[in-house]
Design an enzyme around this catalytic site. Structure first.
Site, PDB file in Angstrom:
ATOM      1  N   GLU A  37       0.959  -1.121   0.056  1.00 25.96           N
ATOM      2  CA  GLU A  37      -0.070   0.078   0.132  1.00 25.96           C
ATOM      3  C   GLU A  37       0.867   1.225  -0.015  1.00 25.96           C
ATOM      4  OE1 GLU A  37      -3.932  -1.535   2.257  1.00 25.96           O
ATOM      5  OE2 GLU A  37      -2.269  -1.494   3.411  1.00 25.96           O
ATOM      6  N   CYS A  58       3.351   8.482   1.687  1.00 24.43           N
ATOM      7  CA  CYS A  58       4.082   7.197   2.203  1.00 24.43           C
ATOM      8  C   CYS A  58       4.252   6.249   1.326  1.00 24.43           C
ATOM      9  CB  CYS A  58       3.171   7.152   3.370  1.00 24.43           C
ATOM     10  SG  CYS A  58       3.849   5.822   4.281  1.00 24.43           S
ATOM     11  N   CYS A  86       8.430  -7.213   6.309  1.00 19.19           N
ATOM     12  CA  CYS A  86       9.493  -6.762   6.867  1.00 19.19           C
ATOM     13  C   CYS A  86      10.320  -7.705   7.869  1.00 19.19           C
ATOM     14  CB  CYS A  86       9.211  -5.668   7.494  1.00 19.19           C
ATOM     15  SG  CYS A  86      10.661  -4.770   8.569  1.00 19.19           S
ATOM     16  N   CYS A  93       9.169  -6.094  14.632  1.00 17.53           N
ATOM     17  CA  CYS A  93       8.625  -5.427  15.775  1.00 17.53           C
ATOM     18  C   CYS A  93       7.404  -5.898  16.270  1.00 17.53           C
ATOM     19  CB  CYS A  93       8.597  -4.088  15.157  1.00 17.53           C
ATOM     20  SG  CYS A  93      10.291  -3.160  14.589  1.00 17.53           S
ATOM     21  N   CYS A  98       3.918  -4.000  14.824  1.00 11.22           N
ATOM     22  CA  CYS A  98       3.488  -3.613  13.536  1.00 11.22           C
ATOM     23  C   CYS A  98       3.139  -4.914  12.804  1.00 11.22           C
ATOM     24  CB  CYS A  98       5.117  -2.986  13.175  1.00 11.22           C
ATOM     25  SG  CYS A  98       5.045  -2.838  11.139  1.00 11.22           S
ATOM     26  N   CYS A 100      -0.441   4.129  10.317  1.00  7.94           N
ATOM     27  CA  CYS A 100       0.736   3.519  10.550  1.00  7.94           C
ATOM     28  C   CYS A 100       0.769   2.216  10.992  1.00  7.94           C
ATOM     29  CB  CYS A 100       1.791   4.493  11.518  1.00  7.94           C
ATOM     30  SG  CYS A 100       1.993   6.044  11.193  1.00  7.94           S
TER      31      CYS A 100
HETATM   32  N1  SAH Z   1      10.726   0.179   8.785  1.00  3.77           N
HETATM   33  C1  SAH Z   1      10.505   1.598   9.028  1.00  3.77           C
HETATM   34  C2  SAH Z   1       9.558   2.356   8.331  1.00  3.77           C
HETATM   35  C3  SAH Z   1       8.185   1.898   8.289  1.00  3.77           C
HETATM   36  S1  SAH Z   1       7.134   1.912   9.528  1.00  3.77           S
HETATM   37  C4  SAH Z   1      10.601   1.899  10.461  1.00  3.77           C
HETATM   38  O1  SAH Z   1      10.488   1.213  11.396  1.00  3.77           O
HETATM   39  O2  SAH Z   1      11.010   3.226  11.043  1.00  3.77           O
HETATM   40  C5  SAH Z   1       6.802   3.781   9.979  1.00  3.77           C
HETATM   41  C6  SAH Z   1       6.537   4.050  11.375  1.00  3.77           C
HETATM   42  O3  SAH Z   1       5.297   3.332  11.888  1.00  3.77           O
HETATM   43  C7  SAH Z   1       7.645   3.556  12.280  1.00  3.77           C
HETATM   44  O4  SAH Z   1       8.160   4.511  13.268  1.00  3.77           O
HETATM   45  C8  SAH Z   1       6.960   2.235  13.314  1.00  3.77           C
HETATM   46  O5  SAH Z   1       7.604   2.215  14.357  1.00  3.77           O
HETATM   47  C9  SAH Z   1       5.532   2.807  13.359  1.00  3.77           C
HETATM   48  N2  SAH Z   1       4.652   1.927  13.604  1.00  3.77           N
HETATM   49  C10 SAH Z   1       4.774   0.518  13.005  1.00  3.77           C
HETATM   50  N3  SAH Z   1       3.575  -0.291  13.674  1.00  3.77           N
HETATM   51  C11 SAH Z   1       2.721   0.773  14.214  1.00  3.77           C
HETATM   52  C12 SAH Z   1       1.380   0.641  15.078  1.00  3.77           C
HETATM   53  N4  SAH Z   1       0.820  -0.441  14.929  1.00  3.77           N
HETATM   54  N5  SAH Z   1       0.815   1.757  15.519  1.00  3.77           N
HETATM   55  C13 SAH Z   1       1.710   3.002  15.449  1.00  3.77           C
HETATM   56  N6  SAH Z   1       2.722   3.147  14.632  1.00  3.77           N
HETATM   57  C14 SAH Z   1       3.194   2.072  14.128  1.00  3.77           C
HETATM   58 FE1  SF4 Z   2       9.550  -3.322  10.051  1.00  2.00          FE
HETATM   59 FE2  SF4 Z   2       7.327  -2.638  11.171  1.00  2.00          FE
HETATM   60 FE3  SF4 Z   2       9.504  -2.665  12.480  1.00  2.00          FE
HETATM   61 FE4  SF4 Z   2       9.334  -0.883  10.573  1.00  2.00          FE
HETATM   62  S1  SF4 Z   2       8.020  -1.013  12.463  1.00  2.00           S
HETATM   63  S2  SF4 Z   2      11.119  -2.193  11.101  1.00  2.00           S
HETATM   64  S3  SF4 Z   2       8.235  -1.966   9.015  1.00  2.00           S
HETATM   65  S4  SF4 Z   2       8.573  -4.402  11.403  1.00  2.00           S
END
Ligand code: SAH
Ligand code: SF4
Length: 392
Positions: A102, A138, A145, A149, A152, A369
């Site tokens: 997306e 975005c 990924c 995390c 996420c 996000c």
């Molecule tokens: N992988 C990169 C960029 C993609 S995520 C990174 O981690 O920075 C973009 C942002 O969204 C990151 O700061 C990530 O930690 C945040 N994010 C991921 N899952 C989320 C969630 N469930 N709620 C709010 N922010 C989230």
């Molecule tokens: Fe990957 Fe999501 Fe962690 Fe960003 S926040 S590094 S997209 S797992």
């Protein structure tokens, strides 16, 4: 001046060719060098992919480009398009192998967002752009990924594959084509699916293409790479682009123990190494590194965490962007109350560090996000269920 990045991987698709690479290709057909820049500009500046429309090229060249299908077409198509009441648009795009990611177009509201840097506002004003005309896109850099995390959706799903530079740039070319006449794409953030610095070569080529003055011409400082903190690649980005690419760091916790429990990457690059790396990032004057901090109730939202964050960031030119955690499938983790989020922000501000709360945009299109979903070729949600090992 375009950036010249050493060791850029060779182009894998015509969309990835820089003007000089187009020139080299067209020289094989006996064309003069300047034709390369013309073709590049038609594609990247004007968004034209049909050689018949490239009116400053001689007819025989247009015919040959078409006959040999030299442009190769876009490597993706839009399969779903949602528009929210706040004009946020979410596009589901599908690649040749049936995988989807997306990408989201986010117009500023009437007033500029509080975390927009003052010099960007000035340059928009100088170009006669109202805040609401300014659009941020975005984009995704991988399908899924590998970083895992726990909060996420992309991390829970795991890595399916990297995107090519063509697939990254095509998101922007397609995204820009969706804009209204009164809108201008001014910012691109790598905050969709994937860890951009885990796909360094393709992302570096995409950065050169997106900021090329004969192409889309985005200002380098308005393209933001968001990373979970891959230290060697942050250093490489700093060297390759002289610190001009904007940087956002997903920090999310202030002790190694807590950060490792929600972001496994911290075991490899702990906080001390990451903060040292941010201190040496050669940021231009007046610019700051964005520290992303996803607030998770009961995990990282204690007032003492706010104080520790301020202490951790001492000596780093940083501003903090708080993201109340968006709920994801198969996880009980969630955001603190609205009051809790504001109290956390106020506490950071009281410590002398700028902090903003990321506004929820495009809620009615599920574009938040970390909620960017994974779909299989059949459109089925392809998230893997996993229980979350979060230490309290
Ligand atoms: N992988 C990169 C960029 C993609 S995520 C990174 O981690 O920075 C973009 C942002 O969204 C990151 O700061 C990530 O930690 C945040 N994010 C991921 N899952 C989320 C969630 N469930 N709620 C709010 N922010 C989230
Ligand atoms: Fe990957 Fe999501 Fe962690 Fe960003 S926040 S590094 S997209 S797992």
């Amino acid at each position: 001046m375009p950036h010249s990045v050493p060791d850029l991987p060779a182009p894998t698709h015509p969309l990835e060719r820089l003007p000089e690479e187009w020139s080299a290709r067209l020289a094989e057909w006996g064309e003069p060098r300047f034709r390369g820049e013309q073709v590049f500009s038609w594609i990247h500046q004007r968004g034209v992919f049909d050689p018949a429309e490239m009116t400053n090229l001689p007819k025989r060249l247009r015919a040959r480009l078409a006959e040999e299908d030299e442009l190769g077409g876009l490597p993706l198509e839009i399969v779903r398009h949602h528009r929210a009441t706040d004009r946020t648009r979410k596009l589901l795009v599908r690649f040749g192998d049936g995988l989807d990611v997306e990408t989201v177009l986010i117009p500023q509201l009437k007033k500029a967002d509080p975390d927009v840097q003052e010099d960007d506002l000035e340059s928009d004003r100088a170009d006669g752009l109202r805040p609401s005309a300014v659009v941020t896109q975005c984009i995704s850099s991988q399908v899924g990924c590998a970083m895992g995390c726990v909060f996420c959706a992309s991390g829970v799903a795991g890595l399916k594959r990297h995107l090519s530079a063509a697939e990254i740039v095509a998101q922007v070319l397609l995204g820009r084509a969706q804009l209204g006449e009164d809108e201008r794409l001014r910012n691109v953030v790598f905050m969709g699916m994937g860890e951009p610095l885990h796909n360094y070569g393709a992302v570096a080529r995409a950065l050169v293409l997106l900021t090329h003055d004969k192409g889309l011409g985005l200002s380098t400082r308005r393209v933001t790479v968001s990373t979970s903190g891959l230290v060697p690649e942050i250093d490489r980005l700093a060297a390759d682009f002289d610190g001009k690419v904007a940087l956002a760091i997903s920090l999310h916790a202030v002790t190694d123990e807590r950060r490792s429990s929600i972001m496994p990457v911290n075991r490899k690059y702990p906080l001390g190494e990451l903060v040292a790396c941010l201190k040496r990032y050669p940021l231009p004057k007046r610019r700051r590194i964005t520290i992303e901090y996803t607030l998770i109730r009961g995990v990282n939202d204690d007032p003492a965490d706010a104080d520790a964050l301020v202490a951790l960031l001492r000596g780093v030119p940083a501003k903090v962007n708080l993201i109340p955690m968006n709920p994801i499938h198969d996880s009980d983790l969630g955001a603190p109350s609205g009051d809790g989020v504001e109290r956390f922000r106020d506490r950071i501000q009281a410590g002398g560090v700028t902090a903003t709360i990321r506004r929820q945009r495009g809620d009615d299109v599920d574009a938040a996000c970390g909620q960017l979903a994974l779909y299989g070729p059949d459109g089925e949600r392809a998230e893997r269920t996993r229980r979350l090992p979060v230490s309290k």
